[in-house]
Enzyme design. Structure first.
Site, PDB file in Angstrom:
ATOM      1  N   LYS A  57       1.120  -0.890   0.078  1.00 52.33           N
ATOM      2  CA  LYS A  57       0.225   0.096  -0.138  1.00 52.33           C
ATOM      3  C   LYS A  57       0.917   1.279   0.127  1.00 52.33           C
ATOM      4  O   LYS A  57       0.783   2.210  -0.452  1.00 52.33           O
ATOM      5  CB  LYS A  57      -1.026   0.133   1.525  1.00 52.33           C
ATOM      6  N   GLN A 101      -4.609  -2.197  10.031  1.00 48.84           N
ATOM      7  CA  GLN A 101      -4.374  -3.022   8.598  1.00 48.84           C
ATOM      8  C   GLN A 101      -4.789  -4.335   9.602  1.00 48.84           C
ATOM      9  O   GLN A 101      -4.369  -4.242  11.276  1.00 48.84           O
ATOM     10  CB  GLN A 101      -2.867  -3.318   8.346  1.00 48.84           C
ATOM     11  N   ASP A 124     -10.914   3.017   3.691  1.00 50.10           N
ATOM     12  CA  ASP A 124     -11.340   1.097   3.938  1.00 50.10           C
ATOM     13  C   ASP A 124     -12.828   0.927   3.612  1.00 50.10           C
ATOM     14  O   ASP A 124     -13.452   0.100   3.451  1.00 50.10           O
ATOM     15  CB  ASP A 124     -10.766   0.557   5.072  1.00 50.10           C
TER      16      ASP A 124
END
Ligand code: NAP
Length: 291
Positions: A57, A101, A124
């Site tokens: 990422k 994460q 997200d």
């Protein structure tokens, strides 16, 4: 007899195209705004798979001109410390997107943490406000993996209206938002899960079959309708007889590729699309703030 092979839904190529578009946009806007978009990826502990995803990422961010404000915390970090960090990032003007994460170490409450993220910085798309917007069909930040699948289907002009779509898996991360997005696109949607009976007859009814399970090769060719569009979200690391490790999906690729019309590869299908949508969400939050 000639064996037919499905056409590839090439997520890697499409993600590259999205990166280039985002890169052009950020280069142009940075001059006007005076700062690049910013994404903070928070990682806790030393899970090697998570570390690889985070590196991926951050590399993608660098490529398109998004500044990274990532933080790597030791395993023993407390909930309060992480909540404090999220509160600071919520206030930080340079940060447009925040991502935690997953999975987190067991002593941490991931849902409570995700709920602390400012919904407008929820890169997200997992905050209840954004999931609620999806349920209501309102604009909002969409969960990256299912949004990546939708973008891939759109790129290949796969018709969805009135089609039978089956999603195998009902997680908040993938299965549920995936089903809602397909519904939003006017597909007739069925969700299957570990308690579903006769999975094969359900998957066989699908014009569009999405597997988001985490079981290598669960879906075999006999479970797939001829001419179906098959999307494999699963990412499972397996070790073969020679001790070599590789990434495989939930679809038994070798057999299913001769039945399906379109199929995603693993790797190179949904994975790169997830990252591309994460960057797109970050840039969308930036644009919303600066325009
Ligand atoms: P998860 O939270 O473990 O959910 C798995 C789902 O599969 C559950 O709903 C479970 O049903 C269902 N399931 C389990 N065994 C089943 C079976 N035998 N038959 C039918 N359904 C079954 O996993 P997730 O987070 O959704 O992730 C799914 C997979 O996608 C994993 O391999 C993950 O690594 C991968 N993934 C990939 C990306 C990407 O970017 N490509 C992103 C996220 C996740 P129950 O609800 O009944 O337990």
């Amino acid at each position: 007899m000639e064996i037919k092979t499905a056409k590839l839904l090439d997520g890697k190529a499409l993600a590259e195209k999205i990166h280039q578009e985002l890169s052009a946009l950020t280069t142009q806007l940075q001059v006007k705004v005076g700062r690049p978009p910013g994404l903070a990826v928070l990682m806790v502990g030393d899970n090697p798979a998570s570390a690889a995803y985070v590196r991926n990422k951050e590399r993608a961010c660098a490529k398109v001109g998004i500044a990274s404000f990532g933080k790597h915390f030791p395993t023993e970090t407390t909930q309060a410390e992480l909540e404090e960090m999220i509160a600071a990032l919520n206030q930080d003007e340079r940060v447009d997107g925040i991502l935690v994460q997953l999975p987190l170490p067991d002593h941490l409450d991931s849902v409570a943490l995700l709920n602390k993220i400012d919904p407008d910085k929820d890169a997200d798309g997992l905050h209840p406000v954004n999931l609620g917007r999806l349920v209501r069909g309102e604009d909002g930040l969409r969960s990256c993996t299912p949004a990546g699948v939708m973008r891939l289907l759109q790129e290949y002009k796969i018709p969805l209206q009135g089609k039978q779509a089956v999603v195998v898996g009902r997680s908040i991360l993938v299965g549920k938002p995936m089903a809602l997005m397909l519904l939003e696109a006017d597909a007739t949607v069925t969700i299957a899960h570990s308690r579903s009976q006769d999975l094969s007859s359900i998957t066989k009814s699908a014009d569009i079959l999405i597997a988001a399970v985490g079981r290598p090769g669960l879906i075999t060719a006999e479970m797939v309708k001829a001419g179906a569009v098959v999307v494999d979200v699963g990412m499972n690391r397996v070790t073969d007889a020679s001790g070599k490790s590789r990434l495989v999906g939930d679809i038994h690729w070798e057999s299913t590729a001769s039945v399906a019309e379109f199929i995603t590869p693993v790797p190179g299908g949904v994975g790169p699309m997830t990252v591309a949508i994460l960057l797109q969400n970050t840039v969308a939050s930036y644009l919303k703030k600066v325009s």
